[in-house]
Scaffold this motif. Sequence first.
Motif, PDB file in Angstrom:
ATOM      1  N   ALA A 172     -53.645  29.727  68.636  1.00 47.37           N
ATOM      2  CA  ALA A 172     -53.745  29.679  67.431  1.00 47.37           C
ATOM      3  C   ALA A 172     -54.922  31.097  66.426  1.00 47.37           C
ATOM      4  O   ALA A 172     -54.519  32.355  66.630  1.00 47.37           O
ATOM      5  CB  ALA A 172     -53.407  28.964  66.496  1.00 47.37           C
ATOM      6  N   LEU A 173     -56.015  30.616  66.701  1.00 48.17           N
ATOM      7  CA  LEU A 173     -56.926  31.416  66.455  1.00 48.17           C
ATOM      8  C   LEU A 173     -57.046  33.185  67.182  1.00 48.17           C
ATOM      9  O   LEU A 173     -56.967  33.926  66.907  1.00 48.17           O
ATOM     10  CB  LEU A 173     -58.704  30.703  66.787  1.00 48.17           C
ATOM     11  N   ARG A 174     -56.928  33.187  68.996  1.00 46.39           N
ATOM     12  CA  ARG A 174     -56.874  34.394  69.351  1.00 46.39           C
ATOM     13  C   ARG A 174     -55.067  34.964  68.782  1.00 46.39           C
ATOM     14  O   ARG A 174     -56.254  35.956  68.835  1.00 46.39           O
ATOM     15  CB  ARG A 174     -56.377  33.603  70.410  1.00 46.39           C
ATOM     16  N   ARG A 175     -54.499  34.295  68.699  1.00 47.26           N
ATOM     17  CA  ARG A 175     -53.274  35.096  68.645  1.00 47.26           C
ATOM     18  C   ARG A 175     -53.319  35.531  66.823  1.00 47.26           C
ATOM     19  O   ARG A 175     -53.486  36.887  66.094  1.00 47.26           O
ATOM     20  CB  ARG A 175     -52.244  34.194  68.317  1.00 47.26           C
ATOM     21  N   SER A 176     -54.418  34.593  65.768  1.00 46.22           N
ATOM     22  CA  SER A 176     -54.505  35.495  64.597  1.00 46.22           C
ATOM     23  C   SER A 176     -55.242  36.775  64.813  1.00 46.22           C
ATOM     24  O   SER A 176     -54.872  37.516  63.887  1.00 46.22           O
ATOM     25  CB  SER A 176     -55.365  34.243  63.713  1.00 46.22           C
ATOM     26  N   ALA A 212     -46.671  28.689  67.445  1.00 45.24           N
ATOM     27  CA  ALA A 212     -45.421  29.110  67.098  1.00 45.24           C
ATOM     28  C   ALA A 212     -45.294  30.200  65.819  1.00 45.24           C
ATOM     29  O   ALA A 212     -44.976  31.086  65.660  1.00 45.24           O
ATOM     30  CB  ALA A 212     -44.836  28.227  67.379  1.00 45.24           C
ATOM     31  N   TYR A 213     -45.927  29.615  64.983  1.00 43.98           N
ATOM     32  CA  TYR A 213     -46.176  30.527  63.559  1.00 43.98           C
ATOM     33  C   TYR A 213     -46.744  31.185  63.066  1.00 43.98           C
ATOM     34  O   TYR A 213     -46.266  32.338  62.524  1.00 43.98           O
ATOM     35  CB  TYR A 213     -47.520  29.154  62.085  1.00 43.98           C
ATOM     36  N   VAL A 214     -48.234  31.500  63.849  1.00 41.52           N
ATOM     37  CA  VAL A 214     -48.507  33.023  64.193  1.00 41.52           C
ATOM     38  C   VAL A 214     -47.901  33.700  64.839  1.00 41.52           C
ATOM     39  O   VAL A 214     -48.207  35.152  64.524  1.00 41.52           O
ATOM     40  CB  VAL A 214     -49.581  33.031  64.788  1.00 41.52           C
ATOM     41  N   ARG A 215     -47.231  33.372  66.185  1.00 40.08           N
ATOM     42  CA  ARG A 215     -45.777  34.412  67.326  1.00 40.08           C
ATOM     43  C   ARG A 215     -45.127  34.895  65.889  1.00 40.08           C
ATOM     44  O   ARG A 215     -45.022  36.546  65.859  1.00 40.08           O
ATOM     45  CB  ARG A 215     -45.945  33.990  67.697  1.00 40.08           C
ATOM     46  N   GLU A 216     -44.517  34.340  64.774  1.00 43.52           N
ATOM     47  CA  GLU A 216     -43.177  34.616  64.265  1.00 43.52           C
ATOM     48  C   GLU A 216     -43.634  34.635  62.949  1.00 43.52           C
ATOM     49  O   GLU A 216     -43.450  35.899  62.530  1.00 43.52           O
ATOM     50  CB  GLU A 216     -42.800  33.169  63.604  1.00 43.52           C
ATOM     51  N   LEU A 217     -45.077  34.614  62.162  1.00 46.12           N
ATOM     52  CA  LEU A 217     -46.107  34.891  61.038  1.00 46.12           C
ATOM     53  C   LEU A 217     -45.517  36.729  61.754  1.00 46.12           C
ATOM     54  O   LEU A 217     -45.778  37.675  60.837  1.00 46.12           O
ATOM     55  CB  LEU A 217     -46.799  34.815  60.679  1.00 46.12           C
ATOM     56  N   GLY A 218     -46.203  37.392  63.261  1.00 46.39           N
ATOM     57  CA  GLY A 218     -46.759  38.509  63.299  1.00 46.39           C
ATOM     58  C   GLY A 218     -45.214  39.443  63.592  1.00 46.39           C
ATOM     59  O   GLY A 218     -45.056  40.542  63.402  1.00 46.39           O
ATOM     60  N   ARG A 219     -44.416  38.805  63.961  1.00 49.76           N
ATOM     61  CA  ARG A 219     -43.070  39.326  64.145  1.00 49.76           C
ATOM     62  C   ARG A 219     -42.245  39.607  62.339  1.00 49.76           C
ATOM     63  O   ARG A 219     -41.938  40.164  62.409  1.00 49.76           O
ATOM     64  CB  ARG A 219     -42.076  37.941  64.696  1.00 49.76           C
ATOM     65  N   ALA A 220     -43.175  38.671  61.153  1.00 52.56           N
ATOM     66  CA  ALA A 220     -42.380  39.203  60.437  1.00 52.56           C
ATOM     67  C   ALA A 220     -43.143  40.158  59.206  1.00 52.56           C
ATOM     68  O   ALA A 220     -42.788  41.485  58.419  1.00 52.56           O
ATOM     69  CB  ALA A 220     -42.558  37.751  59.433  1.00 52.56           C
ATOM     70  N   CYS A 221     -44.176  40.273  60.268  1.00 53.91           N
ATOM     71  CA  CYS A 221     -45.165  41.606  60.011  1.00 53.91           C
ATOM     72  C   CYS A 221     -45.198  43.092  60.722  1.00 53.91           C
ATOM     73  O   CYS A 221     -45.742  44.294  60.347  1.00 53.91           O
ATOM     74  CB  CYS A 221     -46.910  41.456  60.021  1.00 53.91           C
ATOM     75  N   GLY A 222     -43.819  42.775  61.515  1.00 52.50           N
ATOM     76  CA  GLY A 222     -43.559  43.877  62.265  1.00 52.50           C
ATOM     77  C   GLY A 222     -43.925  44.295  63.543  1.00 52.50           C
ATOM     78  O   GLY A 222     -43.969  45.096  64.534  1.00 52.50           O
TER      79      GLY A 222
END
Length: 212
Positions: free
Chosen positions: A199-203, A136-146
């Motif tokens: 998490a790795l794949r999303r990253s 979930a953190y990686v998903r939200e990090l992606g959203r924070a990055c636009g």
Amino acid sequence: MSETENRRPLASRDTGWAHTVTRWLAATSITPNQISMASMGFAALAGLAFWQTGETDGAARLAFLFLGGLFVQCRLLCNLFDGMVAVEAGKGSPDGAFWNEFPDRVADIAILVGVGYGVGLPALGWAAAGFAVLTAYVRELGRACGREADFSGPMAKPHRMAAITAAAALSLFEPLWSGHGVVLTVALWIVALGAALTALRRSVRLVKALRG
């Protein structure tokens, strides 16, 4: 920010029964945030039930297995209806984004750690919970990055909960081969490793997207 920007694609959202329940909830004083809060309660009950499967035998253990799986599904129903009542029924609130995310992280931890203690492997339970939160953190990090929210698997939230529910159901038959916690242990390993891979794949997908 639109309330629809961070919604997981769910086929159940388009079913007639889901819309019927949503209309009923919308007609009450129940708020989407209260439904989200209820999901934490169901998750806590699920975690407690799974923990007790390691402390009991016989009919009591079977009852706790059944309740654990049932409460996991109740948690997922809350996850479905909080968003539908907020968006489809127009009952969203300014703090809805917080209640859309925070209870899910608490719920993942409560359920997976409960399973870990139930099978006598608390470290594995905490590891599975940690990797679940990381997805979930990686998903939200992606959203924070636009970027758009990435709900890809192989072990996103619905997959994690499906694995645990299926393991609880299969564990009801463990007395037939004198098993005790083996199925849940295997499921917990699958969730932990699958969540780490997710998490790795999303990253990787996020980094590639940011690099253009």
